[in-house]
Design a protein around this motif. Structure first.
Motif, short mmCIF file in Angstrom:
data_model
loop_
_atom_site.label_atom_id
_atom_site.label_comp_id
_atom_site.label_asym_id
_atom_site.label_seq_id
_atom_site.Cartn_x
_atom_site.Cartn_y
_atom_site.Cartn_z
N PHE A 277 18.18 -2.64 -0.13
CA PHE A 277 18.07 -1.72 -1.28
C PHE A 277 16.92 -2.13 -2.23
CE2 PHE A 277 19.25 -0.86 -5.72
CZ PHE A 277 19.16 0.52 -5.69
N ARG A 278 16.83 -3.43 -2.49
CA ARG A 278 15.79 -3.92 -3.42
C ARG A 278 14.38 -3.58 -2.91
NH1 ARG A 278 17.80 -9.99 -4.76
NH2 ARG A 278 19.33 -9.51 -6.34
N GLU A 279 14.19 -3.81 -1.63
CA GLU A 279 12.86 -3.53 -1.06
C GLU A 279 12.54 -2.05 -1.06
OE1 GLU A 279 12.82 -5.65 2.59
OE2 GLU A 279 12.52 -7.55 1.55
N LYS A 280 13.61 -1.26 -0.78
CA LYS A 280 13.41 0.21 -0.83
C LYS A 280 12.99 0.63 -2.23
CE LYS A 280 16.42 1.94 2.79
NZ LYS A 280 17.78 2.39 3.08
N ALA B 273 11.31 -10.90 -10.29
CA ALA B 273 10.90 -11.74 -11.42
C ALA B 273 9.44 -11.48 -11.78
CB ALA B 273 11.11 -13.21 -11.07
N THR B 274 8.58 -11.40 -10.76
CA THR B 274 7.14 -11.18 -11.01
C THR B 274 6.94 -9.83 -11.71
OG1 THR B 274 6.80 -12.29 -8.91
CG2 THR B 274 4.87 -11.30 -9.91
N THR B 275 7.63 -8.82 -11.19
CA THR B 275 7.48 -7.48 -11.77
C THR B 275 7.93 -7.47 -13.23
OG1 THR B 275 8.04 -6.66 -9.59
CG2 THR B 275 8.00 -5.04 -11.35
N LYS C 118 0.67 -5.01 -6.81
CA LYS C 118 2.01 -4.70 -6.28
C LYS C 118 2.07 -5.03 -4.78
CE LYS C 118 3.84 -0.81 -4.83
NZ LYS C 118 4.07 0.61 -4.71
N SER C 119 1.00 -4.67 -4.07
CA SER C 119 1.00 -4.94 -2.63
C SER C 119 1.07 -6.45 -2.34
CB SER C 119 -0.23 -4.32 -1.98
OG SER C 119 -1.38 -5.04 -2.34
N ASN D 185 5.54 -10.97 -0.50
CA ASN D 185 6.50 -12.07 -0.62
C ASN D 185 7.85 -11.63 -0.07
OD1 ASN D 185 8.37 -14.03 -1.81
ND2 ASN D 185 6.54 -14.69 -2.92
N LYS D 186 8.44 -12.49 0.72
CA LYS D 186 9.69 -12.08 1.37
C LYS D 186 10.91 -12.24 0.47
CE LYS D 186 8.06 -12.66 6.02
NZ LYS D 186 7.87 -13.57 7.13
#
Lengths: 559, 264
Positions: free
Chosen positions: B3-6, B242-244, B228-229, B234-235
């Motif tokens: 879900f997070r990656e989506k 956190a970065t975002t 963003k890319s 990062n996996k």
């Protein structure tokens, strides 16, 4: 070893001729006058040469005390050679700088060649306004830039051949003795080098080189380590941009915690200064404040500059681009921490990556095939290069050889040659040179009058040499030969037979009339503005007119 | 894909980044207060530049938008003024004319005198050259757009904050990331023509060069998307989030900093 082709010999000869002309032509008269930093370094070199001691009597100092600050020693020790050959002249002091600038052209040539960039760039580097201007001023800046560039070149060679890391470390370490700002810039460069090329650097096969390089660094930094905890190591702390940061953070403190407000202000201040070093405006479009009517780089260089950045970014994984990027990232850090916008004397190392961007762009431009015939294509670029070269030379001639000697004479301490000639022709007169608005006149007078260093050393406070590196307070008043440099004391000075010298604001016409002063000398700059006025006092008439009201009129007065 | 990656790859994120850059600066709000229509066209142009750059095809609507923007920018346009000197410059010119030595070329017995002073100080072409250089310097300066012209503040002009400086590295990444060969016409319309317009137009120094806004903002968005890319590579989802969050937090902090600096 690579063979040099005939074409290269022709090109190098061309560089040689241009270099000699551009750095040595009229070197003793342009820049006009003799800037106070030149006089300080020149007289220190003379003093070392004659006595082995500086103007304060300190034997072979590690850093030179100069008007309350400390300057690195390399330039001064090297300047002793031309002074030995040609005597204490303007040319002798400027020679080390000019020669450094001249040598730098060939370092840039070799650097471009090893970076696989067209060496055509070195031709334009030789006539770049900021490089030539600094190369013709007799202070440490040009020498420091040359040593730094040589060190950077060797460091680049070490990317492919690690054994070069040892001489690179030595030369970069040496450059920290050439300019104050490079004490900080060089560690940043080495840090970024480690960051970008750590794999090569830490490879098992290179550990020996790394070890020896560290030994060289430590050994050559021993004098700095000795000075590290003395005030002479960091004498210019007040030039940092912290006051700006505090001012900015005050505006934020009502809404943000103090730590955050200060951090954000620091980032903004630092980033704005950093970006300013790469701004097209600062580099190519705004006049260089030291030179009238010309920017630091030629206007047309903006195009290859942008193309060069584009190429470096596109090829950022290549060693070449990584190396240029590391120079671009590390070299402006020191200057960005100071408060002034683009102080060239602190930011010379930045010129190196900027020039690589330009050279890369030039390389790209001349490699574009506009015509199918190779012959026509080549001919076109030769004509284009020649036109741009002469166009640049005309712009430079206008600024440096026509406008600069006249418009900026006043700021280059013009007039001391004439003043000292007058002093020399009046050996029996006593002179008081008002230093209220004149920047450190004592050293200009000592330089042009060639005051014997022993005599000068004896005239300064002996305690300074005992606490030399502790930055004892700087007394701006000096007394040597038949000269005093201090503020005029009107209550006393008019009652003594002497000549009062100052700028056009020091002695007004009304004061001259009131105190019966006679104008004996007036020196104007090339624009006709008065720089020095000299008045002879007439104590007898003054006392008569005031009926001996002053105690200094009495014969027993010991004034 | 969890879900997070989506969430990271959802189109909404893309639009959020666009809105963050376009509205997350003080300049656009000032443009809106000056003229609402201009503000709207500026935002539309930014979007269309992005679309055009992604397709490497110039959008016709973008041309219309720019035509309108050029029309709105005409106030203060002064083409005739380019060789005119003010009083102070005239005095300097007269002084400089006297400084030149006589310049001559002797070929055999023939001497050709070159009026160097006239050519380099008086000719309209020379005056135009130096004026254009000066004008270009006024607009081609990252410090003007990201640091309210600090540390080169001009005397007598209130320097205004435009974009937050955190966007500068991303703008550069976006700008130099553009494929110049494929997008030459878009760059010409969005960057080169506005620049020529601002330089030749000889505008007063306090002008708002809003015609350049869409291109800077578009490059900023491209840079943010590039960043963003990198984050997406990062996996670890935690690191991504956190970065975002740190980036968004810093972005708004810098905008607040800009706002507070402007207030006083």
């Amino acid at each position: 070893m690579q063979k040099i082709s005939f074409k290269q010999i022709i090109f190098l000869s061309l560089l040689l001729i241009i270099g000699i002309f551009i750095f040595f032509y009229k070197l003793n008269v342009i820049p006009p006058g003799f800037y106070v930093d030149e006089a300080l370094e020149g007289y220190s070199a003379y003093s070392i040469l004659e006595t082995g001691r500086d103007e304060y009597g300190k034997a072979f100092p590690l850093v030179f005390r100069m008007y309350g600050s400390y300057n690195p020693p390399l330039f001064i020790y090297l300047a002793t050679l031309p002074i030995k050959i040609w005597g204490l002249t303007i040319f002798s002091v400027r020679f080390v700088s000019a020669f450094s600038g001249f040598v730098l052209i060939f370092i840039i040539y070799a650097f471009l060649k090893s970076l696989r960039i067209s060496t055509l760039g070195s031709l334009f580097f030789a006539i770049t306004p900021v490089v030539v201007f600094r190369g013709r001023v007799g202070d440490e800046i040009s020498l420091a830039f040359t040593v730094f560039s040589l060190g950077s070149f060797l460091l680049w060679l070490s990317v492919k051949k690690p054994k070069w890391f040892i001489p690179a470390s030595f030369v970069l370490s040496l450059s920290t003795y050439a300019a104050y700002s490079q004490r900080f810039t060089v560690p940043f460069v080495l840090f970024f080098y480690f960051l970008f090329f750590r794999k090569q650097l830490l490879a098992k096969a290179n550990r020996r080189n790394l070890f020896y390089a560290i030994v060289v660094l430590i050994f050559t930094q021993l004098p700095h380590l000795y000075l590290l905890f003395t005030p002479s190591f960091l004498p210019k702390g007040g030039e940092t941009g912290f006051s700006n940061i505090i001012m900015q953070s005050v505006k934020l403190r009502d809404f943000l915690p103090a730590f955050l407000a200060t951090s954000l202000s620091f980032v903004r201040e630092f980033a704005s200064q950093f970006v300013n070093y790469f701004s097209p405006r600062s580099l190519f479009l705004v006049d260089y404040y030291d030179l009238p009517g010309i920017p630091r780089f030629y206007q047309w260089m903006l195009i290859p500059y942008l193309i060069g950045i584009y190429i470096v970014w596109r090829q950022r994984v290549s060693d070449r681009s990584k190396y240029i990027l590391l120079l671009a990232l590390s070299s402006p850090i020191t200057a960005s921490l100071t408060k002034d916008p683009f102080p060239v004397h602190r930011a010379m190392p930045v010129l190196l990556p900027i020039f690589f961007f330009i050279a890369l762009g030039l390389d790209k431009i001349v490699s574009v095939k506009l015509f199918s015939s190779r012959f026509i294509n080549r001919g076109f670029y030769i004509i284009l290069t020649t036109v741009i070269f002469f166009f640049s030379l005309i712009l430079f001639w206008r600024s440096y050889f026509v406008l600069f000697p006249i418009e900026k004479a006043k700021y280059f301490a013009y007039g001391y040659v004439e003043l000292t000639e007058f002093i020399r022709s009046n050996p029996d007169s006593h002179f008081v040179v008002d230093r209220a608005r004149l920047p450190i006149p004592y050293i200009e007078l000592a330089f042009f009058l060639k005051i014997p260093p022993e005599e000068f050393q004896n005239s300064v406070d002996a305690t300074i040499r005992e606490n030399y590196y502790d930055n004892p307070p700087f007394d701006q008043n000096f007394k040597f030969a038949n000269i005093e440099t201090r503020s005029i004391v009107w209550e006393k000075d008019i009652y003594r037979n002497q000549v009062l010298v100052g700028d056009n604001l020091a002695i007004s016409t009304q004061q001259a009339e009131e105190h019966f002063l006679t104008k004996v000398i007036e020196i104007k700059d090339p624009l006709g503005e008065v720089i020095f006025l000299g008045y002879k006092t007439n104590p007898a008439q003054k006392c008569r007119a005031t009926r001996n009201i002053s105690p200094l009129c009495k014969p027993a007065s010991t004034f | 894909m969890n879900f997070r990656e989506k969430t990271f790859k959802a189109p909404a994120v893309k639009y959020f980044l666009f809105l963050l850059v376009v509205f997350g600066n003080l300049w656009i709000w000032r443009i809106f207060t000056l003229n609402f229509i201009v503000g709207t066209i500026v935002i539309l142009s930014t979007y269309l530049i992005l679309v055009s750059l992604k397709n490497s095809k110039l959008n016709k609507l973008l041309i219309i938008c720019y035509l309108v923007l050029f029309l709105f920018s005409l106030k203060g346009f002064n083409l005739t003024n380019i060789t005119k000197l003010d009083k102070q410059q005239e005095v300097l010119q007269i002084q400089r004319l006297k400084l030149y030595p006589p310049v001559k070329i002797t070929i055999g017995t023939r001497t050709i005198w070159i009026p160097a002073a006239h050519w380099l100080e008086e000719r309209p072409e020379t005056l135009a050259f130096f004026r254009l250089q000066h004008n270009l310097g006024e607009v081609l300066d990252p410090n003007l757009y990201f640091f309210a012209n600090h540390p080169n503040e001009r005397v007598g002009i209130t320097e205004l904050e435009k974009f937050p400086y955190i966007l500068l590295p991303l703008f550069l990444i976006g700008f130099f990331g553009i494929n110049f060969r494929k997008n030459l016409n878009i760059i010409a319309l969005g960057f080169v023509l506005p620049l020529i317009f601002l330089v030749v137009g000889n505008f007063p120094p306090n002008i708002e060069p809003f015609i350049i806004f869409p291109f800077i903002a578009a490059c900023g968005v491209l840079g943010v998307e590039y960043a963003k890319s990198l984050v997406l590579k990062n996996k670890n989802s935690g690191v991504k989030i956190a970065t975002t969050l740190v980036f968004i937090l810093l972005y708004f902090l810098v905008v607040i900093q800009n706002f507070l600096s402007t207030k006083s």
